[in-house]
Design a protein around this motif. Structure first.
Motif, PDB file in Angstrom:
ATOM      1  N   LYS A 147       0.697  -1.202  -0.018  1.00  0.00           N
ATOM      2  CA  LYS A 147      -0.074   0.149  -0.068  1.00  0.00           C
ATOM      3  C   LYS A 147       0.898   1.324   0.136  1.00  0.00           C
ATOM      4  CE  LYS A 147      -3.095   2.593   2.887  1.00  0.00           C
ATOM      5  NZ  LYS A 147      -4.180   3.173   2.137  1.00  0.00           N
ATOM      6  N   MET A 148       2.089   1.396   0.829  1.00  0.00           N
ATOM      7  CA  MET A 148       2.873   2.277   0.812  1.00  0.00           C
ATOM      8  C   MET A 148       3.500   2.770  -0.642  1.00  0.00           C
ATOM      9  SD  MET A 148       4.826   1.995   4.445  1.00  0.00           S
ATOM     10  CE  MET A 148       5.455   3.549   4.219  1.00  0.00           C
ATOM     11  N   GLY A 149       3.729   1.447  -1.156  1.00  0.00           N
ATOM     12  CA  GLY A 149       4.328   1.438  -2.526  1.00  0.00           C
ATOM     13  C   GLY A 149       3.445   2.197  -3.422  1.00  0.00           C
ATOM     14  N   ARG A 150       2.188   1.936  -3.605  1.00  0.00           N
ATOM     15  CA  ARG A 150       1.193   2.313  -4.281  1.00  0.00           C
ATOM     16  C   ARG A 150       1.188   3.819  -4.075  1.00  0.00           C
ATOM     17  NH1 ARG A 150      -1.428  -2.172  -2.757  1.00  0.00           N
ATOM     18  NH2 ARG A 150      -2.880  -1.071  -1.549  1.00  0.00           N
ATOM     19  N   GLU A 151       0.931   4.002  -2.868  1.00  0.00           N
ATOM     20  CA  GLU A 151       0.849   5.733  -2.690  1.00  0.00           C
ATOM     21  C   GLU A 151       2.125   6.421  -3.163  1.00  0.00           C
ATOM     22  OE1 GLU A 151      -0.955   7.068   0.779  1.00  0.00           O
ATOM     23  OE2 GLU A 151      -2.288   5.579   1.066  1.00  0.00           O
ATOM     24  N   LYS A 152       3.240   5.989  -3.282  1.00  0.00           N
ATOM     25  CA  LYS A 152       4.517   6.524  -3.601  1.00  0.00           C
ATOM     26  C   LYS A 152       4.181   6.874  -5.057  1.00  0.00           C
ATOM     27  CE  LYS A 152       8.758   5.004  -3.151  1.00  0.00           C
ATOM     28  NZ  LYS A 152       9.863   4.220  -3.321  1.00  0.00           N
ATOM     29  N   VAL A 153       3.563   5.876  -5.924  1.00  0.00           N
ATOM     30  CA  VAL A 153       3.273   6.216  -7.577  1.00  0.00           C
ATOM     31  C   VAL A 153       2.015   7.287  -7.665  1.00  0.00           C
ATOM     32  CG1 VAL A 153       2.594   5.154  -9.504  1.00  0.00           C
ATOM     33  CG2 VAL A 153       3.760   3.770  -7.510  1.00  0.00           C
ATOM     34  N   ILE A 204       1.113  -6.283  -6.969  1.00  0.00           N
ATOM     35  CA  ILE A 204       2.297  -5.967  -7.584  1.00  0.00           C
ATOM     36  C   ILE A 204       3.148  -5.068  -6.548  1.00  0.00           C
ATOM     37  CG2 ILE A 204       3.150  -4.753  -9.628  1.00  0.00           C
ATOM     38  CD1 ILE A 204       0.758  -5.576 -11.132  1.00  0.00           C
ATOM     39  N   TRP A 205       4.326  -5.454  -6.633  1.00  0.00           N
ATOM     40  CA  TRP A 205       5.422  -4.542  -5.920  1.00  0.00           C
ATOM     41  C   TRP A 205       5.576  -3.243  -6.663  1.00  0.00           C
ATOM     42  CZ3 TRP A 205      11.201  -5.849  -4.953  1.00  0.00           C
ATOM     43  CH2 TRP A 205      11.779  -5.062  -4.076  1.00  0.00           C
ATOM     44  N   ASP A 206       5.525  -2.104  -6.332  1.00  0.00           N
ATOM     45  CA  ASP A 206       5.738  -0.951  -7.112  1.00  0.00           C
ATOM     46  C   ASP A 206       7.178  -1.041  -7.981  1.00  0.00           C
ATOM     47  OD1 ASP A 206       6.865  -0.845  -4.507  1.00  0.00           O
ATOM     48  OD2 ASP A 206       7.076   1.460  -4.582  1.00  0.00           O
ATOM     49  N   GLN A 207       8.212  -1.550  -7.117  1.00  0.00           N
ATOM     50  CA  GLN A 207       9.462  -1.498  -7.982  1.00  0.00           C
ATOM     51  C   GLN A 207       9.548  -2.630  -9.024  1.00  0.00           C
ATOM     52  OE1 GLN A 207      13.318  -0.823  -5.610  1.00  0.00           O
ATOM     53  NE2 GLN A 207      13.945  -2.980  -5.954  1.00  0.00           N
ATOM     54  N   THR A 208       8.891  -3.527  -8.986  1.00  0.00           N
ATOM     55  CA  THR A 208       8.727  -4.735  -9.919  1.00  0.00           C
ATOM     56  C   THR A 208       8.204  -3.866 -10.926  1.00  0.00           C
ATOM     57  OG1 THR A 208       9.122  -6.596  -8.154  1.00  0.00           O
ATOM     58  CG2 THR A 208       8.041  -6.790 -10.643  1.00  0.00           C
ATOM     59  N   GLY A 209       6.915  -3.309 -10.700  1.00  0.00           N
ATOM     60  CA  GLY A 209       6.056  -2.971 -11.969  1.00  0.00           C
ATOM     61  C   GLY A 209       7.014  -1.521 -12.571  1.00  0.00           C
ATOM     62  N   PHE A 210       7.583  -1.106 -11.714  1.00  0.00           N
ATOM     63  CA  PHE A 210       8.335   0.233 -12.685  1.00  0.00           C
ATOM     64  C   PHE A 210       9.321  -0.504 -13.287  1.00  0.00           C
ATOM     65  CE2 PHE A 210      12.512   2.648 -12.550  1.00  0.00           C
ATOM     66  CZ  PHE A 210      11.852   3.989 -13.132  1.00  0.00           C
ATOM     67  N   ASN A 211      10.254  -1.456 -12.773  1.00  0.00           N
ATOM     68  CA  ASN A 211      11.311  -2.251 -13.797  1.00  0.00           C
ATOM     69  C   ASN A 211      10.710  -2.870 -15.016  1.00  0.00           C
ATOM     70  OD1 ASN A 211      14.171  -2.743 -12.524  1.00  0.00           O
ATOM     71  ND2 ASN A 211      12.709  -2.281 -10.937  1.00  0.00           N
ATOM     72  N   ASP A 212       9.482  -3.431 -15.087  1.00  0.00           N
ATOM     73  CA  ASP A 212       9.028  -4.105 -15.881  1.00  0.00           C
ATOM     74  C   ASP A 212       8.610  -3.041 -17.197  1.00  0.00           C
ATOM     75  OD1 ASP A 212       9.098  -6.550 -14.572  1.00  0.00           O
ATOM     76  OD2 ASP A 212       6.872  -6.484 -13.876  1.00  0.00           O
ATOM     77  N   ILE A 213       8.074  -1.919 -16.718  1.00  0.00           N
ATOM     78  CA  ILE A 213       7.460  -1.108 -17.519  1.00  0.00           C
ATOM     79  C   ILE A 213       8.727  -0.461 -18.417  1.00  0.00           C
ATOM     80  CG2 ILE A 213       6.297   1.239 -18.043  1.00  0.00           C
ATOM     81  CD1 ILE A 213       4.312   0.381 -15.918  1.00  0.00           C
ATOM     82  N   VAL A 214       9.749  -0.042 -17.519  1.00  0.00           N
ATOM     83  CA  VAL A 214      11.174   0.700 -17.982  1.00  0.00           C
ATOM     84  C   VAL A 214      11.779  -0.071 -19.076  1.00  0.00           C
ATOM     85  CG1 VAL A 214      13.155   1.631 -17.437  1.00  0.00           C
ATOM     86  CG2 VAL A 214      10.854   2.341 -16.156  1.00  0.00           C
ATOM     87  N   HIS A 215      11.851  -1.540 -18.717  1.00  0.00           N
ATOM     88  CA  HIS A 215      12.553  -2.484 -19.444  1.00  0.00           C
ATOM     89  C   HIS A 215      11.913  -2.959 -20.816  1.00  0.00           C
ATOM     90  CE1 HIS A 215      15.282  -2.757 -16.267  1.00  0.00           C
ATOM     91  NE2 HIS A 215      15.912  -3.169 -16.871  1.00  0.00           N
ATOM     92  N   ARG A 216      10.740  -2.298 -20.747  1.00  0.00           N
ATOM     93  CA  ARG A 216       9.746  -2.843 -22.097  1.00  0.00           C
ATOM     94  C   ARG A 216      10.506  -2.408 -23.527  1.00  0.00           C
ATOM     95  NH1 ARG A 216       4.378  -0.098 -22.118  1.00  0.00           N
ATOM     96  NH2 ARG A 216       4.059  -1.602 -20.057  1.00  0.00           N
ATOM     97  N   GLN A 217      11.318  -1.532 -23.451  1.00  0.00           N
ATOM     98  CA  GLN A 217      12.058  -1.180 -24.280  1.00  0.00           C
ATOM     99  C   GLN A 217      13.487  -0.491 -23.776  1.00  0.00           C
ATOM    100  OE1 GLN A 217      11.034   1.100 -27.724  1.00  0.00           O
ATOM    101  NE2 GLN A 217      12.842   1.824 -28.314  1.00  0.00           N
TER     102      GLN A 217
END
Length: 644
Positions: free
Chosen positions: A204-210, A304-317
């Motif tokens: 929940k804290m991670g989502r609020e950071k986003v 979804i862990w916010d950090q994992t989500g960030f990495n997945d999106i950024v590494h898309r390309q």
């Protein structure tokens, strides 16, 4: 009644006196109205701009009526309410801009807490703290109050004032407000308790950071977002300004250096995750697009862990490079310009506390993030204390009963001879554990706080099988390892029931006696204890000192300690020359059994051998009482339990 009586007298007076009395009474009424008006205008329930600027000047009261839709307000729901906030006096802002937040005495405050709506996140609020178009933000709940104050104090010491703190619960918001820290309400309604890694509350804290990033970026300011379990050691803003083309600059969990200077990591060689504990956003369209998609992703799936989500999106390309010099790379949608901050100076818990990479490369670190550790929040706090980065209250450095410390003794052969193997590592660590066990017993008897010694290790500790140190890293062997590599710091600091585990034993980090915050009265109150062979010259169980030194017999038991050391109960620091053969045992078996039960829980595991499952090996506080003890992992699942 007095006023009525005066009026009656006036009616029977001559006209001249009637006129005079009338003028006087009118003057009193006007003055009274003026006074009440002044009091009302100084009402503390005024604009939040006053509190965030720490202005001592009164401002007009803030009403919830008549607010226009100009600024976004932080709310964890998907709806985004908008509010208008009256600006504070710009001249006051100009005067107070460079004023430190944490002053002694603290800046003046109203007599009561302003209403919560005054602390909502708005562009106006952020604008007051922005400098050079950048704002630095962290957030947390009350459990991290001391981390937040440490974070704030480091920025203040660096002369950096353009920061804000998001409060996830009302208790933290009020505490920070009264300390003069610029704080806003995240409307999170978060528990004030500690948040365990991986728990639903953690996510929940991670989502609020986003959500927070998505709210701030539209304001048009650059955002340096930080976790609270990190500290700034050097002003990072000039470094970030070196990369004006970057949309996002992020830290990482990289433990193998890709550069040996202070340039960005070579993105092609970074194999570790990007760590979102420290990252910088510019309010570009590409960055806003990334932030929005990231928010939609984590809100759609709470697992979804916010950090994992960030990495997945950024590494898309990922790729190609933006140019040949900057180190930036096109990422995400092919338009986002991304840079990876060097782990040697934007340090993780591994590159700083284990590798000391910045020292070996002769660089100045900007930050340290307490990742790569094994004892939860208590371990993070202890790591920062070991490095003398944590800000504790004065009483922390002057505990009741005083300190007990000792000089550890380690043979050269245990440190330097032979290969660095699991066996040689445990031989080295076990030799130190035995001395610490003795020191814990003496500290328990004397009711003193034990200063834990620095611990030498031959092998690194990680979560997965490895050959001792990570290939390609700069970890030296042997190295001074953090206390949480060997001891369960969180258990040592936990209140275990005294009826079952005996008296508690307080501890401090190995560096506490060198900390500049140590009071002068503690530094000056010192007794050196030299262990000696009973019967030798001046070696007897007495409280006679020679030149500030007490000679005390080896192999002394509890009764001998209680006979001699009560005479030195007012001495702040008692330091033993050694713990070898310093203690012969407790006087009562029940007391000893409780002590053993307590300290057996203090040790953790080493991890991990590569040819066995499970691969971890338990440290044992009483390894020396088990003939033939060898460091082996549990052979079966039934054996996989601590040695207590």
């Amino acid at each position: 009644m007095g006023l009525v009586k005066s009026c009656e007298e006036v009616t029977h007076s001559r006209p001249l006196f009637l006129t005079i009395y009338t003028v006087v009474i009118i003057g009193i009424v006007i003055s009274t109205c003026y006074v009440f008006s002044a009091i009302y205008s100084a009402n503390p329930d005024s604009s939040p701009s006053t509190w965030f600027s720490l202005s001592s000047q009164p401002s007009s009261p803030l009403s919830n009526e008549g607010r226009g839709p100009t600024d976004q307000t932080l709310n964890v729901s998907k709806s985004e309410t908008v509010h208008d906030v009256h600006p504070s006096n710009p001249e006051t802002q100009k005067v107070l801009w460079k004023r430190p937040v944490l002053e002694v005495p603290p800046p003046p405050h109203p007599k009561k807490m302003p209403p919560l709506e005054d602390f909502q996140l708005t562009k106006e609020l952020v604008q007051q703290r922005v400098k050079d178009n950048i704002i630095i933000v962290t957030f947390g709940n009350y459990a991290f109050m001391d981390f937040i104050m440490t974070w704030v104090r480091h920025l203040d010491d660096l002369g950096v004032s353009n920061y804000l703190v998001g409060a996830m619960d009302t208790k933290l918001l009020e505490a920070l407000f009264w300390k003069g820290v610029p704080v806003f309400d995240m409307n999170s309604h978060m528990s004030t308790a500690d948040v365990g890694w991986g728990s639903p509350t953690f996510h929940k804290m991670g989502r609020e950071k986003v959500i927070l990033i998505n709210l701030i970026l539209p304001f048009g300011y650059e955002l340096l977002m930080c976790d609270t379990d990190m500290v700034w050691l050097k002003n990072p803003l000039p470094y970030l300004a070196r990369y004006p083309e970057a949309d996002v600059l992020t830290s990482s969990d990289q433990v193998i250096p890709t550069v040996v200077d202070d340039s960005l990591e070579v993105w092609q060689e970074v194999g570790a995750a990007y760590n979102i504990g420290i990252f910088h956003w510019r309010p570009t369209q590409s960055a806003k697009k990334l932030a929005l998609e990231w928010k939609e992703l984590v809100l759609a799936d709470e697992k979804i862990w916010d950090q994992t989500g960030f990495n997945d999106i950024v590494h898309r390309q990922l790729g190609p490079s933006v140019d040949g010099d900057s180190g930036l790379v096109y990422a995400y949608d092919g338009n986002l310009k991304l840079g990876i901050l060097p782990a040697s100076i934007f340090c993780s818990g591994h590159t700083y506390f284990v590798q000391a990479m910045y020292q070996q490369l002769r660089l100045e670190p900007y930050a340290v993030h307490t990742t790569f550790q094994f004892a939860g929040t208590e371990g993070k706090r202890h790591r920062l204390r070991e490095a003398m980065f944590f800000h504790d209250p004065p009483e922390y450095y002057n505990p009741p009963g005083g300190f007990l410390s000792f000089k550890p003794s380690i043979p050269k052969s245990l440190l330097l001879s032979g290969n660095h193997t699991v066996g040689s590592h445990f031989t080295l660590v076990n030799y130190q554990i035995k001395q610490i066990r003795t020191a814990l017993a003496i500290a328990s008897i004397l009711n003193r706080t034990l200063v834990m010694p620095p611990i030498w290790c031959r092998l690194d500790r990680l979560w997965f099988p490895h050959p001792g140190v990570l290939e390609g890293s700069m970890t030296r062997q042997p190295f001074l390892c953090p206390l949480d590599h060997v001891f369960e710091v969180n258990v040592m600091l936990k209140d275990l029931p005294e009826e079952e585990f005996g008296p508690g034993i307080d501890i401090r980090e190995h560096s506490v006696l060198d900390n500049p915050s140590l009071p002068p009265e503690v530094k000056k109150s010192w007794l050196d204890v030299q262990l000696c062979k009973e019967g030798s010259q001046d070696c007897n169980a007495s409280n006679n000192t020679i030149g500030g030194v007490l000679k005390f017999p080896k192999h002394s038991n509890e009764e001998m300690y209680m006979k001699v050391f009560p005479s030195f109960k007012d001495v702040k620091v008692i330091q033993f020359s050694s713990m070898q053969d310093a203690f012969a045992g407790f006087a009562h078996k029940e007391r000893e059994e409780k002590f053993r039960k307590r300290v057996k829980r203090y040790l953790g595991i080493w991890c991990c051998v590569s040819d066995h499952i499970p691969g971890h090996i338990y440290y044992d506080m009483y390894w020396d009482e088990k003939p033939g003890w060898t460091p082996l992992p549990p052979q079966t699942s039934a054996d996989d339990h601590p040695p207590w």
